[in-house]
Motif scaffolding. Structure first.
Motif, PDB file in Angstrom:
ATOM      1  N   CYS A 306     110.487   3.359  50.252  1.00 58.56           N
ATOM      2  CA  CYS A 306     110.033   2.862  48.944  1.00 58.56           C
ATOM      3  C   CYS A 306     109.077   1.685  49.043  1.00 58.56           C
ATOM      4  CB  CYS A 306     111.224   2.479  48.076  1.00 58.56           C
ATOM      5  SG  CYS A 306     112.190   1.063  48.699  1.00 58.56           S
ATOM      6  N   GLY A 307     108.977   1.052  50.225  1.00 56.54           N
ATOM      7  CA  GLY A 307     108.054  -0.067  50.377  1.00 56.54           C
ATOM      8  C   GLY A 307     108.369  -1.187  49.399  1.00 56.54           C
ATOM      9  N   GLN A 308     107.361  -1.624  48.674  1.00 56.58           N
ATOM     10  CA  GLN A 308     107.519  -2.758  47.769  1.00 56.58           C
ATOM     11  C   GLN A 308     107.917  -2.347  46.354  1.00 56.58           C
ATOM     12  OE1 GLN A 308     104.016  -5.183  48.130  1.00 56.58           O
ATOM     13  NE2 GLN A 308     104.265  -5.443  50.329  1.00 56.58           N
ATOM     14  N   GLY A 309     108.330  -1.079  46.170  1.00 58.96           N
ATOM     15  CA  GLY A 309     108.998  -0.679  44.936  1.00 58.96           C
ATOM     16  C   GLY A 309     108.097  -0.282  43.783  1.00 58.96           C
ATOM     17  N   GLN A 310     106.827   0.073  44.051  1.00 55.50           N
ATOM     18  CA  GLN A 310     105.934   0.436  42.947  1.00 55.50           C
ATOM     19  C   GLN A 310     106.418   1.690  42.223  1.00 55.50           C
ATOM     20  OE1 GLN A 310     104.983  -0.446  46.015  1.00 55.50           O
ATOM     21  NE2 GLN A 310     103.023  -1.563  46.033  1.00 55.50           N
ATOM     22  N   LEU A 311     106.820   2.729  42.978  1.00 56.27           N
ATOM     23  CA  LEU A 311     107.282   3.957  42.336  1.00 56.27           C
ATOM     24  C   LEU A 311     108.609   3.726  41.620  1.00 56.27           C
ATOM     25  CD1 LEU A 311     107.014   6.977  41.748  1.00 56.27           C
ATOM     26  CD2 LEU A 311     108.133   7.426  43.952  1.00 56.27           C
ATOM     27  N   VAL A 312     109.514   2.971  42.232  1.00 54.53           N
ATOM     28  CA  VAL A 312     110.795   2.652  41.580  1.00 54.53           C
ATOM     29  C   VAL A 312     110.533   1.960  40.244  1.00 54.53           C
ATOM     30  CG1 VAL A 312     112.924   1.309  41.758  1.00 54.53           C
ATOM     31  CG2 VAL A 312     112.041   2.511  43.766  1.00 54.53           C
ATOM     32  N   GLN A 313     109.598   1.036  40.238  1.00 56.15           N
ATOM     33  CA  GLN A 313     109.247   0.320  39.007  1.00 56.15           C
ATOM     34  C   GLN A 313     108.728   1.284  37.945  1.00 56.15           C
ATOM     35  OE1 GLN A 313     105.891  -2.438  39.266  1.00 56.15           O
ATOM     36  NE2 GLN A 313     107.066  -3.931  38.083  1.00 56.15           N
ATOM     37  N   GLU A 314     107.921   2.255  38.352  1.00 51.91           N
ATOM     38  CA  GLU A 314     107.377   3.229  37.404  1.00 51.91           C
ATOM     39  C   GLU A 314     108.484   4.112  36.830  1.00 51.91           C
ATOM     40  OE1 GLU A 314     104.343   4.852  35.175  1.00 51.91           O
ATOM     41  OE2 GLU A 314     104.214   3.156  36.558  1.00 51.91           O
ATOM     42  N   LEU A 315     109.406   4.544  37.668  1.00 53.25           N
ATOM     43  CA  LEU A 315     110.482   5.424  37.205  1.00 53.25           C
ATOM     44  C   LEU A 315     111.433   4.705  36.261  1.00 53.25           C
ATOM     45  CD1 LEU A 315     111.334   7.311  40.538  1.00 53.25           C
ATOM     46  CD2 LEU A 315     109.949   8.132  38.632  1.00 53.25           C
ATOM     47  N   LEU A 316     111.624   3.403  36.490  1.00 48.95           N
ATOM     48  CA  LEU A 316     112.524   2.643  35.620  1.00 48.95           C
ATOM     49  C   LEU A 316     112.051   2.593  34.169  1.00 48.95           C
ATOM     50  CD1 LEU A 316     113.716  -0.439  37.708  1.00 48.95           C
ATOM     51  CD2 LEU A 316     115.166   1.213  36.522  1.00 48.95           C
ATOM     52  N   LYS A 317     110.762   2.806  33.952  1.00 50.31           N
ATOM     53  CA  LYS A 317     110.221   2.769  32.593  1.00 50.31           C
ATOM     54  C   LYS A 317     110.676   3.958  31.758  1.00 50.31           C
ATOM     55  CE  LYS A 317     105.990   0.444  34.174  1.00 50.31           C
ATOM     56  NZ  LYS A 317     104.516   0.585  34.328  1.00 50.31           N
ATOM     57  N   ASP A 318     111.156   5.016  32.419  1.00 48.93           N
ATOM     58  CA  ASP A 318     111.524   6.252  31.723  1.00 48.93           C
ATOM     59  C   ASP A 318     113.042   6.429  31.803  1.00 48.93           C
ATOM     60  OD1 ASP A 318     111.859   8.850  30.753  1.00 48.93           O
ATOM     61  OD2 ASP A 318     110.004   9.550  31.667  1.00 48.93           O
ATOM     62  N   THR A 319     113.692   6.462  30.653  1.00 42.61           N
ATOM     63  CA  THR A 319     115.160   6.521  30.626  1.00 42.61           C
ATOM     64  C   THR A 319     115.719   7.858  31.081  1.00 42.61           C
ATOM     65  OG1 THR A 319     115.072   7.144  28.283  1.00 42.61           O
ATOM     66  CG2 THR A 319     115.343   4.792  28.800  1.00 42.61           C
ATOM     67  N   ARG A 320     114.861   8.865  31.246  1.00 45.14           N
ATOM     68  CA  ARG A 320     115.382  10.150  31.727  1.00 45.14           C
ATOM     69  C   ARG A 320     115.903  10.035  33.165  1.00 45.14           C
ATOM     70  NH1 ARG A 320     110.751  14.119  31.029  1.00 45.14           N
ATOM     71  NH2 ARG A 320     109.906  12.462  29.715  1.00 45.14           N
ATOM     72  N   ARG A 332     112.192  -6.940  54.573  1.00 50.76           N
ATOM     73  CA  ARG A 332     111.103  -7.710  53.968  1.00 50.76           C
ATOM     74  C   ARG A 332     110.536  -6.955  52.776  1.00 50.76           C
ATOM     75  NH1 ARG A 332     105.463  -9.228  57.104  1.00 50.76           N
ATOM     76  NH2 ARG A 332     104.336 -10.045  55.324  1.00 50.76           N
ATOM     77  N   ALA A 333     110.286  -5.647  52.942  1.00 49.91           N
ATOM     78  CA  ALA A 333     109.760  -4.839  51.835  1.00 49.91           C
ATOM     79  C   ALA A 333     110.757  -4.770  50.686  1.00 49.91           C
ATOM     80  CB  ALA A 333     109.412  -3.439  52.328  1.00 49.91           C
ATOM     81  N   LEU A 334     112.044  -4.624  51.013  1.00 53.60           N
ATOM     82  CA  LEU A 334     113.065  -4.542  49.960  1.00 53.60           C
ATOM     83  C   LEU A 334     113.175  -5.862  49.197  1.00 53.60           C
ATOM     84  CD1 LEU A 334     115.854  -2.555  51.839  1.00 53.60           C
ATOM     85  CD2 LEU A 334     114.342  -1.700  50.053  1.00 53.60           C
ATOM     86  N   THR A 335     112.977  -6.978  49.889  1.00 50.59           N
ATOM     87  CA  THR A 335     113.006  -8.271  49.213  1.00 50.59           C
ATOM     88  C   THR A 335     111.854  -8.381  48.219  1.00 50.59           C
ATOM     89  OG1 THR A 335     114.033  -9.307  51.138  1.00 50.59           O
ATOM     90  CG2 THR A 335     112.944 -10.765  49.574  1.00 50.59           C
ATOM     91  N   VAL A 336     110.666  -7.946  48.648  1.00 50.17           N
ATOM     92  CA  VAL A 336     109.510  -7.948  47.741  1.00 50.17           C
ATOM     93  C   VAL A 336     109.766  -7.012  46.568  1.00 50.17           C
ATOM     94  CG1 VAL A 336     107.048  -7.408  47.537  1.00 50.17           C
ATOM     95  CG2 VAL A 336     107.911  -8.552  49.583  1.00 50.17           C
ATOM     96  N   ALA A 337     110.368  -5.842  46.851  1.00 48.49           N
ATOM     97  CA  ALA A 337     110.672  -4.880  45.784  1.00 48.49           C
ATOM     98  C   ALA A 337     111.648  -5.478  44.775  1.00 48.49           C
ATOM     99  CB  ALA A 337     111.242  -3.600  46.382  1.00 48.49           C
ATOM    100  N   ALA A 338     112.669  -6.188  45.284  1.00 48.63           N
ATOM    101  CA  ALA A 338     113.644  -6.803  44.380  1.00 48.63           C
ATOM    102  C   ALA A 338     112.979  -7.826  43.467  1.00 48.63           C
ATOM    103  CB  ALA A 338     114.767  -7.458  45.193  1.00 48.63           C
ATOM    104  N   ARG A 339     112.032  -8.598  44.021  1.00 50.48           N
ATOM    105  CA  ARG A 339     111.311  -9.564  43.193  1.00 50.48           C
ATOM    106  C   ARG A 339     110.412  -8.845  42.184  1.00 50.48           C
ATOM    107  NH1 ARG A 339     110.539 -12.771  48.054  1.00 50.48           N
ATOM    108  NH2 ARG A 339     108.430 -11.931  48.240  1.00 50.48           N
ATOM    109  N   ARG A 340     109.748  -7.786  42.635  1.00 50.92           N
ATOM    110  CA  ARG A 340     108.870  -7.034  41.735  1.00 50.92           C
ATOM    111  C   ARG A 340     109.658  -6.463  40.553  1.00 50.92           C
ATOM    112  NH1 ARG A 340     104.107  -4.112  42.210  1.00 50.92           N
ATOM    113  NH2 ARG A 340     103.943  -4.605  44.436  1.00 50.92           N
ATOM    114  N   LEU A 341     110.831  -5.950  40.834  1.00 51.23           N
ATOM    115  CA  LEU A 341     111.658  -5.334  39.786  1.00 51.23           C
ATOM    116  C   LEU A 341     112.391  -6.369  38.947  1.00 51.23           C
ATOM    117  CD1 LEU A 341     113.189  -2.461  41.959  1.00 51.23           C
ATOM    118  CD2 LEU A 341     111.332  -2.250  40.300  1.00 51.23           C
ATOM    119  N   GLY A 342     112.495  -7.596  39.450  1.00 48.25           N
ATOM    120  CA  GLY A 342     113.243  -8.628  38.737  1.00 48.25           C
ATOM    121  C   GLY A 342     114.725  -8.327  38.676  1.00 48.25           C
TER     122      GLY A 342
END
Length: 498
Positions: A306-320, A332-342
């Motif tokens: 998942c790297g820095q979580g860009q796709l995870v962030q996009e999927l979270l926008k859709d409740t389906r 390191r990437a997961l830490t950045v992803a956690a910050r990106r997702l808040g």
């Protein structure tokens, strides 16, 4: 053999969070069998202000000798008596490192199902190792730990307090203090304890390189003592040390080349006649992946690599999407992803939909079973070709989601970039880049071996001569294999319940 890890807390962040991270309840003491004795975990203190977890390793000296590794460099026994009478039961070594990785395996991976936001959060930690062999003295201890952000106290232990003229022994009493993620702290200890002892209790083979790189991810590639660490950890075997250092250099280059990859991705599209800003290729990939997931009605999705979580962030926008799991080998990437997702600021209902877990796609993982879909976006090209079958089995053979979406660069399109020198791949860490024919051949063989059907789609402008910049394959489990997948998913639920 003893090690203690302490955390201090505050009203909004109690120190007893340490128990969640270690997956060991502060009110209980637990014992675990090892190949050489027993490991005990207990908490001498556990309050919101301060919590200490202790690991006590009791060694069976006879079992250690019977398994062929007493003492000495590389694990070779010294002499008949020394096999039984030595420092192994008392001084921190590779035996303690192996116990750490076994007893605290989930914590070392940065996994916490009960509180998924905790692993990414630095804690004020104190680590105490009363007896640490230090081949190189207190100066080397500081040289190894201080670059990692630790405040180091390494007090030499006297040979005999009644006879100070005898001088100091080779042991130090170690105290480390600093703000660290617990997973990082455990990985530092896992690598550096046997490095300081400069001896291992088991035979060092090629798989030790993988262990070293997994535990050293995020810190070893730029450590000033990297050469010494790799040499000692790998029992001074020159071929393995050379292999490890070559792979660490590739990691370093990959981290520094991220900006170049982003530049290439963003330069795919030419401006239109109306001079509208181009859509970056990375955005087009996510749009194509999301469209494929929607078309197949996926609700529980894995983003593998998942790297820095860009796709995870996009999927979270859709409740389906009711459950989204991002998996990456890089903390390191997961830490950045956690910050990106808040994640720390996320509401309870939203946070229940998402998890970030550390894991390697080269190994089977029961946590990945039973999902509707899995995404491998720009992942496969980062693996050495001989390791690709391991990923294939872990995803298609073991996890076995209903849908698997794979995207990868189309090497034929590279000639369309003036900024990319001829013969170069798009990223310093790409081990290969496939033509359209090579990708289709690989995908068809994977589908045939594992009971999937596969369709292909272009991502980005589809050039009539060289094709699209990104190629995508969508695998769907064949109807006759659906029942076995559901059975596996039910097994996973039962395993979780157990």
């Amino acid at each position: 053999m003893f090690l203690a890890i302490s955390a201090t807390g505050a009203p909004e962040r109690p120190a007893t969070d340490l128990g969640y991270l270690l997956h060991k309840h502060p009110d209980k003491s637990q014992s675990f069998s090892t190949s050489y004795g027993k490991a005990h975990v207990f908490y001498p203190e556990a309050s919101p202000e301060r919590c200490t977890a202790a690991l006590l390793l009791e060694l069976d000296a006879v079992a250690l000798v019977r398994r062929g590794r007493g003492k000495g460099r590389g694990g070779a026994p010294d002499a008949a008596l020394a096999q039984y009478v030595n420092d192994r039961p008392y001084a921190a070594s590779s035996l303690l490192a192996v116990a750490l990785s076994s007893v605290f395996s989930s914590a070392m991976k940065g996994s916490c199902q009960a509180r998924p936001e905790l692993p990414a959060r630095p804690l004020p930690l104190r680590v105490e190792v009363p007896a640490l062999p230090a081949s190189g003295g207190a100066g080397l201890v500081r040289a190894l730990f201080e670059p990692l952000g630790w405040a180091v106290s390494a007090e030499p232990v006297a040979l005999d307090t009644e006879f100070p003229e005898w001088g100091d022994s080779r042991y130090v009493s170690l105290v480390l203090e600093g703000e660290q993620r617990l997973a990082d702290a455990l990985r530092h200890l896992y690598v550096l304890l046997p490095v300081l002892d400069d001896a291992k209790h088991y035979w060092v083979s090629s798989d030790e390189v993988d262990k070293l790189l997994r535990a050293g991810e995020g810190w070893l590639s730029d450590h000033p003592e990297q050469e010494l660490i790799t040499s000692r950890y790998l029992a001074r075997r020159s071929s393995l040390t050379r292999q490890a250092r070559e792979r660490l250099e590739l990691v370093r280059l990959a981290e520094t080349d991220d900006s170049a990859v982003e530049e290439i991705d963003n330069a795919v599209d030419e401006r239109t006649d109306t001079e509208e800003a181009p859509v970056p290729l990375a955005v087009r990939r996510r749009e194509a992946i999301v469209a494929a997931l929607r078309a197949r009605g996926a609700a529980r999705v894995l983003d593998l690599g998942c790297g820095q979580g860009q796709l995870v962030q996009e999927l979270l926008k859709d409740t389906r999407y009711t459950e989204i799991v991002g998996v990456d080998v890089s903390m390191r990437a997961l830490t950045v992803a956690a910050r990106r997702l808040g994640l720390e600021r996320m509401g309870e209902r939203q946070s229940e939909r998402v998890r970030l877990v550390q894991g390697s796609l080269a190994y089977t993982d029961k946590r990945l079973k039973g999902y509707d879909a899995a995404v491998l976006s720009e992942v496969v090209e980062h693996l050495d070709l001989p390791r690709l079958p391991a990923l294939e089995y872990a995803v298609f053979g073991s996890a076995r989601p209903g849908t698997v979406i794979v995207t990868t660069p189309n090497v034929e399109y590279n000639v369309r970039w003036d900024t990319l020198p001829a013969g170069h791949v798009r990223h310093g860490d790409h081990r290969f880049e496939w033509t359209r024919a090579e990708f289709r051949t690989w995908a068809a063989e994977v589908a045939e071996r594992h009971g999937y059907e596969v369709e292909f789609a272009p991502v980005g402008p589809d050039d009539p001569e060289v094709g699209p910049p990104t190629q995508m394959a969508v695998f769907a489990l064949r109807a006759q294999d659906t029942r076995s997948r559901h059975t596996r998913g039910q097994d996973t639920k039962e395993e979780k319940a157990a």
